[in-house]
Design a protein around this motif. Structure first.
Motif, mmCIF file in Angstrom:
data_model
loop_
_atom_site.group_PDB
_atom_site.id
_atom_site.type_symbol
_atom_site.label_atom_id
_atom_site.label_comp_id
_atom_site.label_asym_id
_atom_site.label_seq_id
_atom_site.Cartn_x
_atom_site.Cartn_y
_atom_site.Cartn_z
ATOM 1 N N THR A 56 40.957 49.526 49.268
ATOM 2 C CA THR A 56 41.437 49.529 47.880
ATOM 3 C C THR A 56 40.783 50.702 47.159
ATOM 4 O OG1 THR A 56 39.724 47.930 47.286
ATOM 5 C CG2 THR A 56 41.898 47.057 47.833
ATOM 6 N N TYR A 57 41.287 51.869 47.438
ATOM 7 C CA TYR A 57 40.698 53.100 46.931
ATOM 8 C C TYR A 57 40.946 53.283 45.437
ATOM 9 C CZ TYR A 57 38.479 57.425 48.460
ATOM 10 O OH TYR A 57 37.583 58.428 48.700
ATOM 11 N N SER A 58 42.130 52.935 44.995
ATOM 12 C CA SER A 58 42.465 53.134 43.580
ATOM 13 C C SER A 58 42.145 51.894 42.753
ATOM 14 C CB SER A 58 43.959 53.451 43.431
ATOM 15 O OG SER A 58 44.725 52.297 43.740
ATOM 16 N N ASN A 59 41.979 52.100 41.455
ATOM 17 C CA ASN A 59 41.782 50.962 40.561
ATOM 18 C C ASN A 59 42.995 50.040 40.584
ATOM 19 O OD1 ASN A 59 39.274 51.895 39.855
ATOM 20 N ND2 ASN A 59 39.853 52.561 37.805
ATOM 21 N N GLU A 60 44.178 50.628 40.651
ATOM 22 C CA GLU A 60 45.413 49.832 40.684
ATOM 23 C C GLU A 60 45.436 48.900 41.893
ATOM 24 O OE1 GLU A 60 48.645 47.964 39.592
ATOM 25 O OE2 GLU A 60 47.623 49.418 38.324
ATOM 26 N N SER A 61 44.992 49.377 43.050
ATOM 27 C CA SER A 61 44.978 48.507 44.234
ATOM 28 C C SER A 61 43.922 47.409 44.099
ATOM 29 C CB SER A 61 44.764 49.319 45.516
ATOM 30 O OG SER A 61 43.484 49.911 45.539
ATOM 31 N N LYS A 62 42.833 47.697 43.423
ATOM 32 C CA LYS A 62 41.818 46.662 43.173
ATOM 33 C C LYS A 62 42.396 45.574 42.271
ATOM 34 C CE LYS A 62 37.782 49.692 43.685
ATOM 35 N NZ LYS A 62 38.511 50.849 44.219
ATOM 36 N N LEU A 63 43.184 45.971 41.281
ATOM 37 C CA LEU A 63 43.823 45.007 40.390
ATOM 38 C C LEU A 63 44.882 44.194 41.141
ATOM 39 C CD1 LEU A 63 44.346 47.374 37.327
ATOM 40 C CD2 LEU A 63 42.830 45.378 37.384
ATOM 41 N N ARG A 64 45.757 44.880 41.856
ATOM 42 C CA ARG A 64 46.910 44.245 42.496
ATOM 43 C C ARG A 64 46.542 43.393 43.706
ATOM 44 N NH1 ARG A 64 49.526 47.130 46.089
ATOM 45 N NH2 ARG A 64 48.932 49.048 45.061
ATOM 46 N N LEU A 65 45.696 43.915 44.578
ATOM 47 C CA LEU A 65 45.392 43.217 45.831
ATOM 48 C C LEU A 65 44.208 42.268 45.735
ATOM 49 C CD1 LEU A 65 45.831 46.208 48.297
ATOM 50 C CD2 LEU A 65 47.446 44.332 47.885
ATOM 51 N N LEU A 66 43.261 42.583 44.855
ATOM 52 C CA LEU A 66 42.017 41.811 44.805
ATOM 53 C C LEU A 66 41.836 41.014 43.522
ATOM 54 C CD1 LEU A 66 39.657 44.611 46.149
ATOM 55 C CD2 LEU A 66 40.842 42.836 47.466
ATOM 56 N N ASN A 67 42.740 41.198 42.579
ATOM 57 C CA ASN A 67 42.619 40.533 41.276
ATOM 58 C C ASN A 67 41.294 40.839 40.577
ATOM 59 O OD1 ASN A 67 45.175 39.231 41.364
ATOM 60 N ND2 ASN A 67 44.298 37.777 42.826
ATOM 61 N N VAL A 68 40.807 42.056 40.733
ATOM 62 C CA VAL A 68 39.623 42.480 39.985
ATOM 63 C C VAL A 68 39.996 42.486 38.509
ATOM 64 C CG1 VAL A 68 38.118 44.472 39.513
ATOM 65 C CG2 VAL A 68 38.591 43.797 41.867
ATOM 66 N N ASP A 69 39.099 42.038 37.681
ATOM 67 C CA ASP A 69 39.343 41.944 36.249
ATOM 68 C C ASP A 69 39.480 43.340 35.629
ATOM 69 O OD1 ASP A 69 38.095 41.816 33.335
ATOM 70 O OD2 ASP A 69 38.897 39.822 33.820
ATOM 71 N N ARG A 70 40.586 43.558 34.965
ATOM 72 C CA ARG A 70 40.861 44.858 34.329
ATOM 73 C C ARG A 70 39.751 45.235 33.340
ATOM 74 N NH1 ARG A 70 45.418 47.721 34.243
ATOM 75 N NH2 ARG A 70 46.663 45.961 34.981
ATOM 76 N N ASN A 71 39.230 44.252 32.620
ATOM 77 C CA ASN A 71 38.165 44.523 31.654
ATOM 78 C C ASN A 71 36.883 44.989 32.343
ATOM 79 O OD1 ASN A 71 39.727 43.917 29.396
ATOM 80 N ND2 ASN A 71 39.268 41.739 29.568
ATOM 81 N N ASN A 72 36.569 44.428 33.516
ATOM 82 C CA ASN A 72 35.397 44.896 34.262
ATOM 83 C C ASN A 72 35.570 46.344 34.699
ATOM 84 O OD1 ASN A 72 33.738 42.668 34.104
ATOM 85 N ND2 ASN A 72 34.509 41.737 35.963
ATOM 86 N N LEU A 73 36.782 46.692 35.127
ATOM 87 C CA LEU A 73 37.041 48.083 35.512
ATOM 88 C C LEU A 73 36.864 49.018 34.316
ATOM 89 C CD1 LEU A 73 40.100 47.744 37.901
ATOM 90 C CD2 LEU A 73 37.856 48.678 38.490
ATOM 91 N N LYS A 74 37.380 48.608 33.155
ATOM 92 C CA LYS A 74 37.271 49.447 31.962
ATOM 93 C C LYS A 74 35.832 49.536 31.463
ATOM 94 C CE LYS A 74 41.928 48.858 30.177
ATOM 95 N NZ LYS A 74 42.761 48.275 29.125
ATOM 96 N N GLU A 75 35.149 48.400 31.405
ATOM 97 C CA GLU A 75 33.809 48.351 30.823
ATOM 98 C C GLU A 75 32.734 48.906 31.758
ATOM 99 O OE1 GLU A 75 30.659 45.053 29.101
ATOM 100 O OE2 GLU A 75 32.789 44.577 29.089
ATOM 101 N N HIS A 76 32.806 48.563 33.034
ATOM 102 C CA HIS A 76 31.748 48.923 33.980
ATOM 103 C C HIS A 76 32.152 50.025 34.962
ATOM 104 C CE1 HIS A 76 29.537 45.433 32.575
ATOM 105 N NE2 HIS A 76 30.628 44.713 32.757
ATOM 106 N N GLY A 77 33.446 50.195 35.177
ATOM 107 C CA GLY A 77 33.945 51.173 36.142
ATOM 108 C C GLY A 77 34.071 50.563 37.528
ATOM 109 N N ALA A 78 34.857 51.231 38.365
ATOM 110 C CA ALA A 78 35.087 50.744 39.730
ATOM 111 C C ALA A 78 33.798 50.719 40.538
ATOM 112 C CB ALA A 78 36.131 51.608 40.425
ATOM 113 N N VAL A 79 32.908 51.647 40.254
ATOM 114 C CA VAL A 79 31.625 51.715 40.966
ATOM 115 C C VAL A 79 30.592 50.974 40.129
ATOM 116 C CG1 VAL A 79 29.893 53.222 41.976
ATOM 117 C CG2 VAL A 79 32.302 53.906 41.993
#
Length: 132
Positions: A56-79
């Motif tokens: 899941t290289y892209s943020n979009e794939s993390k959202l779509r395949l893993l249900n990672v919270d969009r707010n966590n991606l925005k607030e903390h970043g993928a890394v």
């Protein structure tokens, strides 16, 4: 000891522990691009312990395949610790599976104002999280 020998010993140890505990591994990789899955599946008999691998290289794939919270991606970043933990937990569906999740900045340039070489590793099994 060479890197190849160390890798072989580590994969062998993982293999034996998973066999003994009747566990299957799911890998969830970002910056490693499938390298962890490749190391595990190169081991003879890996089908007995390997369930699936996600890259899941892209943020979009993390959202779509893993249900990672969009707010966590925005607030903390993928890394980030939060995203690594969600990558590890959101993929687990039962007590017979263990996850290995990794996200980081491999380079050549920095990302999200985070330095090259910053890596978050998370593993989840039976309600227990390990992060490094």
């Amino acid at each position: 000891m060479t890197f190849e020998k160390e890798k072989e010993l580590l994969v062998n140890k993982i293999f034996l522990v998973c066999l003994k505990k009747k566990l299957k591994i799911i890998t969830v990789e970002s910056c490693t691009g499938g390298l962890i899955s490749s190391c595990i599946t190169s081991f003879p008999g890996s089908s007995m312990i390997f369930e699936a691998g996600y890259v899941t290289y892209s943020n979009e794939s993390k959202l779509r395949l893993l249900n990672v919270d969009r707010n966590n991606l925005k607030e903390h970043g993928a890394v980030s610790l939060k995203v690594a933990e969600q990558m590890a937990t959101n993929i687990i569906k039962d007590d017979k599976t263990v996850s290995i999740a990794v996200t980081g900045v491999a380079g050549p340039g920095s990302s999200e104002d985070k330095p090259i070489g910053l890596i978050w590793l998370a593993s989840f099994k039976r309600k227990k999280m390990i992060t490094k």
